[in-house]
Design an enzyme around this catalytic site. Structure first.
Site, mmCIF file in Angstrom:
data_model
loop_
_atom_site.group_PDB
_atom_site.id
_atom_site.type_symbol
_atom_site.label_atom_id
_atom_site.label_comp_id
_atom_site.label_asym_id
_atom_site.label_seq_id
_atom_site.Cartn_x
_atom_site.Cartn_y
_atom_site.Cartn_z
ATOM 1 N N HIS A 154 -31.837 -2.430 47.530
ATOM 2 C CA HIS A 154 -33.283 -3.215 45.866
ATOM 3 C C HIS A 154 -34.087 -2.096 46.119
ATOM 4 C CE1 HIS A 154 -32.226 -7.131 48.228
ATOM 5 N NE2 HIS A 154 -32.176 -7.283 46.895
ATOM 6 N N LYS A 193 -30.468 -22.208 46.943
ATOM 7 C CA LYS A 193 -30.559 -21.844 47.605
ATOM 8 C C LYS A 193 -31.372 -21.617 49.108
ATOM 9 C CE LYS A 193 -29.581 -16.819 46.315
ATOM 10 N NZ LYS A 193 -30.123 -14.957 46.074
ATOM 11 N N ARG A 222 -23.759 -3.124 42.386
ATOM 12 C CA ARG A 222 -22.649 -2.799 43.320
ATOM 13 C C ARG A 222 -21.544 -2.677 43.272
ATOM 14 N NH1 ARG A 222 -24.902 -6.962 47.533
ATOM 15 N NH2 ARG A 222 -24.404 -8.252 46.048
ATOM 16 N N SER A 268 -29.254 -9.110 50.843
ATOM 17 C CA SER A 268 -29.856 -9.440 51.897
ATOM 18 C C SER A 268 -28.778 -10.233 53.100
ATOM 19 C CB SER A 268 -31.056 -10.196 50.744
ATOM 20 O OG SER A 268 -31.640 -9.846 50.059
#
Length: 162
Positions: free
Chosen positions: A16, A40, A89, A127
């Site tokens: 990040h 989440k 990514r 994360s």
């Protein structure tokens, strides 16, 4: 021109940080938006996540950190932002991010999403990977800044002692 980089950052990882710093070379201001995703479950509170992100960029005057709930495009419209920065990514990320970019564009015609590909060394990093590595006793060296690792260790120890 200002750009916004949204995410939950639970916790913020070096991937990040890399995207934010690289984006700051092209924009006058990067607003890092620490958000709440109702789907989440978070390890860190919204305020804790905001503080961890702020501590990463305290020397960079081009980077500002905010928190909010709700739709990103509503926040953008209210504060006159047009550019969303997103990191990619893998090919899997692209499918999800392209769908989000098109949705945001549909909801807020003035918005544009700029994709920045992760450095190769961060293409696996997220994360959730950071949390998984920690929970299984692995080293976090190179994954997160030292102050984030310290906060993660303290948070997990406090959670386990309850």
């Amino acid at each position: 021109m200002k750009a916004i980089y949204p995410g939950s950052f639970d916790p913020i990882a070096n991937g990040h940080i890399d995207i934010i710093e690289r984006a700051s070379e092209f924009f006058d201001e990067i607003v890092v938006a620490v958000m709440i995703n109702p789907k989440k479950k978070y390890l860190f509170s919204l305020e804790e996540r905001r503080k961890l992100v702020e501590d990463c960029f305290h020397d960079n005057k081009k980077i500002k950190v905010v928190t909010f709930e709700g739709l990103l495009v509503d926040y953008m419209r209210e504060h006159h932002y047009r550019v969303i920065i997103r990191g990619l990514r893998t090919l899997t990320d692209y499918g999800y991010e392209a769908q989000m970019a098109l949705t945001n564009k549909n909801l807020y015609k003035e918005s544009e999403t700029f994709f920045i590909h992760s450095e190769e060394k961060y293409t696996f990093l997220s994360s959730s990977i950071v949390r998984e590595v920690y929970f299984n006793g692995g080293s976090l060296s190179g994954y997160i800044p030292h102050h984030v690792e310290k906060a993660l260790v303290e948070k997990i120890q406090a959670t386990r002692s309850k």
